[in-house]
Design an enzyme around this catalytic site. Structure first.
Site, PDB file in Angstrom:
ATOM      1  N   CYS A 117       0.739  -1.385   0.411  1.00  0.00           N
ATOM      2  CA  CYS A 117       0.131  -0.015  -0.127  1.00  0.00           C
ATOM      3  C   CYS A 117       0.719   0.964  -0.316  1.00  0.00           C
ATOM      4  O   CYS A 117       1.443   1.996  -1.239  1.00  0.00           O
ATOM      5  CB  CYS A 117      -1.212  -0.144   1.202  1.00  0.00           C
ATOM      6  SG  CYS A 117      -2.126   0.810   0.913  1.00  0.00           S
ATOM      7  N   HIS A 216      -3.361  -4.654   0.749  1.00  0.00           N
ATOM      8  CA  HIS A 216      -2.758  -4.935   2.086  1.00  0.00           C
ATOM      9  C   HIS A 216      -3.003  -6.774   2.147  1.00  0.00           C
ATOM     10  O   HIS A 216      -3.824  -6.607   2.955  1.00  0.00           O
ATOM     11  CB  HIS A 216      -4.125  -4.367   3.209  1.00  0.00           C
ATOM     12  CG  HIS A 216      -3.033  -3.007   3.536  1.00  0.00           C
ATOM     13  ND1 HIS A 216      -2.613  -2.791   5.165  1.00  0.00           N
ATOM     14  CD2 HIS A 216      -3.865  -1.672   3.211  1.00  0.00           C
ATOM     15  CE1 HIS A 216      -2.086  -1.849   3.900  1.00  0.00           C
ATOM     16  NE2 HIS A 216      -3.409  -0.798   3.597  1.00  0.00           N
ATOM     17  N   GLU A 218      -1.416  -8.177   4.338  1.00  0.00           N
ATOM     18  CA  GLU A 218      -1.589  -8.700   5.693  1.00  0.00           C
ATOM     19  C   GLU A 218      -2.721  -9.204   6.528  1.00  0.00           C
ATOM     20  O   GLU A 218      -3.565  -9.528   7.483  1.00  0.00           O
ATOM     21  CB  GLU A 218      -0.979  -7.696   6.591  1.00  0.00           C
ATOM     22  CG  GLU A 218      -1.021  -6.083   7.215  1.00  0.00           C
ATOM     23  CD  GLU A 218      -1.246  -5.337   5.624  1.00  0.00           C
ATOM     24  OE1 GLU A 218      -2.251  -4.439   5.985  1.00  0.00           O
ATOM     25  OE2 GLU A 218      -1.085  -5.717   4.523  1.00  0.00           O
TER      26      GLU A 218
END
Length: 239
Positions: A117, A216, A218
């Site tokens: 990002c 994202h 994660e």
């Protein structure tokens, strides 16, 4: 054999815990650390500095086998020659200075790097590129960031033959939360696109492992980007 060490850039923010309030704290969402650890690597947080010296940056890079430039606040517009936009977030000069220096040093040493990002935007700016400062102005909708602190799933099509495509396949649904995007990134090759034409990933094909994604990972359930980074870090360590 020792595990590869992957550095993660992070914030210096006021935080509260127990009896302590608004304490200056180095932090990053634990989801980054969890994904790195699940991929078989050791996570190491890299605190930001307002004026990171070349010696400091080199000392950090020398101790890493891989690097994640993490998500976060907007890159300051002056870093890419633009005037501030009304929707720009407050600048974080410590993160900008540290991450831009880390990216440059990692490129020189061919350290494996994954940008996430904001990290993708930092990597674009480090190459002399520019950003779209408020994406809805360009695409006419807010599907990339539908609400405060809410990740939105949307499809991304990878570019055939790219490293991102080899890792993720032709199309994936990704967790998205961003209002800016990469407009240009000299030396980088686009490797994934959103249906509205937003660049969602980019890479340097000739580098051992240098890629970035606008979403994202994660925050999702797909570990493959972190696994690919960890494998590249193991190879780097063995070299």
């Amino acid at each position: 054999m020792s595990l590869p060490v992957i550095g993660i850039s992070c914030y210096l923010e006021p935080a509260s815990r127990g009896d302590w309030t608004d304490v200056s704290t180095v932090l990053i969402p634990h989801s980054y650390v969890a994904k790195v650890e699940a991929a078989g690597a050791v996570a190491l947080l890299i605190p930001p500095r307002l004026d990171p010296t070349p010696q400091v940056i080199a000392s950090v890079i020398d101790r890493l086998d891989g690097l994640i430039i993490a998500g976060g606040a907007d890159v300051e517009a002056s870093r890419y020659g633009a005037a501030p936009h009304a929707r720009d977030q407050a600048p974080r000069p410590d993160r900008d200075s540290t991450e831009l220096a880390l990216v440059a040093a990692a490129e020189e040493s061919e350290l494996p790097v994954l940008g996430i990002c904001r990290g993708m935007q930092v990597m674009a700016v480090a190459s002399g590129g520019t950003l779209v400062q408020h994406l809805p102005d360009l695409v006419g909708h807010e599907e990339h960031s539908i609400a405060l602190a809410t990740y939105n799933g949307h499809p991304v099509d990878t570019v055939p033959g790219s490293r991102v495509s080899a890792i993720l396949g032709d199309r994936v649904v990704v967790p998205s939360y961003h209002h800016q995007a990469v407009a240009s990134a000299p030396g980088w090759t686009p490797s994934a696109w959103a249906p509205d034409g937003t660049m969602e990933a980019m890479e340097v094909p000739e580098a051992p492992f240098r890629l970035a994604v606008q979403w994202h990972p994660e925050e999702g359930s797909d570990p493959r980007l972190f696994e690919a980074l960890a494998e590249a870090a193991r190879e780097y360590s063995s070299r």
